[in-house]
Design an enzyme around this catalytic site. Structure first.
Site, PDB file in Angstrom:
ATOM      1  N   SER A 203     -10.458  -0.113   7.340  1.00 15.88           N
ATOM      2  CA  SER A 203      -9.938  -0.075   5.937  1.00 15.88           C
ATOM      3  C   SER A 203      -9.022  -1.013   5.393  1.00 15.88           C
ATOM      4  CB  SER A 203      -8.546   1.413   5.256  1.00 15.88           C
ATOM      5  OG  SER A 203      -9.490   2.604   5.402  1.00 15.88           O
TER       6      SER A 203
ATOM      7  N   SER B 115      -9.656   1.953   2.346  1.00 13.46           N
ATOM      8  CA  SER B 115      -9.112   3.036   1.927  1.00 13.46           C
ATOM      9  C   SER B 115      -8.412   1.644   1.567  1.00 13.46           C
ATOM     10  CB  SER B 115      -7.907   3.784   2.495  1.00 13.46           C
ATOM     11  OG  SER B 115      -6.966   3.562   3.057  1.00 13.46           O
TER      12      SER B 115
ATOM     13  N   LYS C 140       0.827  -0.957  -0.103  1.00 13.02           N
ATOM     14  CA  LYS C 140       0.622  -0.082   0.263  1.00 13.02           C
ATOM     15  C   LYS C 140       1.402   1.470  -0.232  1.00 13.02           C
ATOM     16  CE  LYS C 140      -3.625   2.277   2.908  1.00 13.02           C
ATOM     17  NZ  LYS C 140      -5.161   1.703   3.292  1.00 13.02           N
TER      18      LYS C 140
END
Ligand code: GLN
Length: 489
Positions: free
Chosen positions: A182, A158, A78
């Site tokens: 998330s 997210s 990420k």
């Protein structure tokens, strides 16, 4: 190529150890898959040269019998994790082309254990969002589609890039972070497994901060076993993060297949929302029945302060964000938009560099922390947080081992559905409580909706008892089967 990318992480690990294939072959297969899936927009930076160099180095180690627990496994990272000499942006324009001179603790542990980095994954800007539409690199597309339709769907957020890439078999697993849901919400929306560990289990050092008292790193993977394998490498004490906890990291994989007989599983009545879709109700009941069939005892529990969790989260998280994001001023990192004075430089940079959702959070956060409002909002929200934590403590004190809830209130929705901010925030209704209480929570695929989209269930555990979540999660996985999207991209 298809064959290698469709292996689970555990299968690939065994294949590498048996020398059925090399890490370079496995890595190349994934690099090819990434290239062929650019329309998903899951990766914001591909690092093929670095990936191949890492794979070659680890192949040499494997040949010498020195491979670590993740030797040769290609992963996606990420873009919230700082990676040394590799651009890290949190998917915000304000970080521009920031290249960190250091590596986050979590990723450095993955490389220590032999993993290979394929590139950086898309996410909502500064991890603020539930659809991955606030990223400065544009939205991520979910590899799942409704039956008979080709509307593009969001992967959740997210960690939307992580979830989409794992579901589409572009990487064997990915790092993710969870401040209010998330990891678990995108996992649920893509038919993947995501675990948010107990607060303090993984180091936050080198992860771009959103709301420091809630942020926690964790993996997204295709199976419960794979997420257990990744967790072991990601977790651990780090003196550089004072909130990380000095506790031995268990062999999480050993929890897979352990009997859940006699475990008490709480079903909280406050999570039964008015207007909850019938298919979510059904999924939840089915999950309870599977655990019961495995020998667990299902009990009704009450978490009376649940309804205050989301409003309190949307005070605490923006408050911490407004403080954490004060450092992006155009002087130290990334983007700089000049002005006639230093004040104007700050203003111009922040106005231009932050997207609408981030600006909204900074404004809310600054407001609730300001003199005169601090007691009415921030302090009160902190008190609510204590009550939420106590609800869980009371429940666990009665002998409950874990709590079963839906992971999300619905399946994936369309890209550009243009939900208003509050509608968007409601995506996290079942997940934020867990961050507020600092507890571990896992989302496991459990079924499909009427349009054949995956749906997930959540299990919430006692502090530092991720092992029970892996054991219970695997029971659900065994009963529900695995979920793979049909390839169209
Ligand atoms: N969707 C929530 C938010 O926007 C949670 C995000 C997260 O966990 N990082 O704040």
């Amino acid at each position: 190529m298809t064959l290698l990318t469709s292996l689970t992480l555990a299968e690939a690990r065994d294949g590498l150890a048996n020398k059925s294939f090399t890490s370079l072959e496995l890595t190349d297969a994934h690099l090819g898959a990434i290239e062929a899936a650019r329309t998903l927009n899951a990766f914001v930076l591909e690092t093929p040269d670095q990936a191949r160099a890492m794979a070659r180095a680890v192949d040499a180690k494997i040949a010498r019998g020195e491979g670590g627990p993740l030797a040769g496994i290609p992963l996606g990272i990420k873009d919230l994790f700082a990676t040394r000499d590799v651009r890290t942006t949190a998917c915000s324009k304000i970080l521009g082309n920031f290249v960190p001179p250091y590596e986050s603790t979590v990723t450095s542990q993955l490389w220590r254990d032999g993993a290979v980095m394929l590139g950086k994954l898309n996410n909502d800007e500064f991890a603020m969002g539930s659809s991955n539409e606030t990223s400065c690199f544009g939205p991520v597309v979910n590899p799942w589609r409704r039956e008979g339709a080709n509307t593009e769907l969001v992967p959740g957020g997210s960690s939307g890039g992580s979830a989409s890439a794992v579901a589409a078999m572009l990487c064997m697993g990915a790092t993710a972070t969870d401040t209010g849901g998330s990891i678990r919400q995108p996992a649920a929306l893509t038919g993947t497994v995501g675990i948010k560990p107990t607060y303090g289990r993984c180091s936050r050092w080198g992860i771009v901060a959103f709301a420091s008292s809630l942020d926690q790193a964790g993996p997204i993977a295709r199976t419960v076993r794979d997420s257990a394998i990744l967790m072991r490498s990601m977790a651990g004490h780090d003196p550089k993060d004072t909130t990380s906890v000095d506790r031995a990291v268990p062999d999480y994989e050993a929890a897979i297949g352990k009997s859940v007989k006699g475990m008490k599983i709480g079903v909280p009545r406050e999570y039964r929302l008015d207007g909850m879709p019938a298919e979510i109700e059904k999924l939840w009941a089915e999950g309870a029945a599977w655990l019961k069939a495995a020998g667990a005892e299902l009990v009704d529990v009450s978490l009376p302060h649940t309804k205050y969790a989301l409003p309190a989260y949307y005070i605490i998280a923006p408050a911490e964000a407004s403080s954490n994001l004060a450092r992006y001023d155009g002087v130290r990192y990334g983007l700089r938009v000049p002005g006639r004075s230093i004040g104007e430089l700050y203003e111009n940079t922040r106005a231009e560099g932050f997207g609408a959702e981030v600006r909204r959070r900074v404004m809310i956060g600054t407001y609730v922390l300001s003199a005169g409002y601090y007691d009415a909002y921030y302090l009160r929200a902190q008190k609510v947080r204590t009550l939420i934590k106590k609800d869980f403590e009371d429940c666990f004190a009665k002998g409950v081992h874990a709590i079963l809830t839906p992971a999300t209130p619905s399946a994936a929705f369309a890209v550009g559905a243009n939900l208003d901010p509050v509608e968007m925030y409601l995506n996290d209704i079942f997940t934020v409580t867990v961050n507020m209480a600092g507890l571990p929570g896992i989302a496991v695929p459990a079924g499909r909706d009427a349009q054949q989209l995956p749906l997930g269930l959540q299990l919430i555990g006692r502090p530092f008892d991720e092992e029970t979540l892996f054991s219970l999660g695997e029971v659900i996985e065994q009963a529900a089967g695995r979920f793979t999207p049909a390839r169209w991209w």
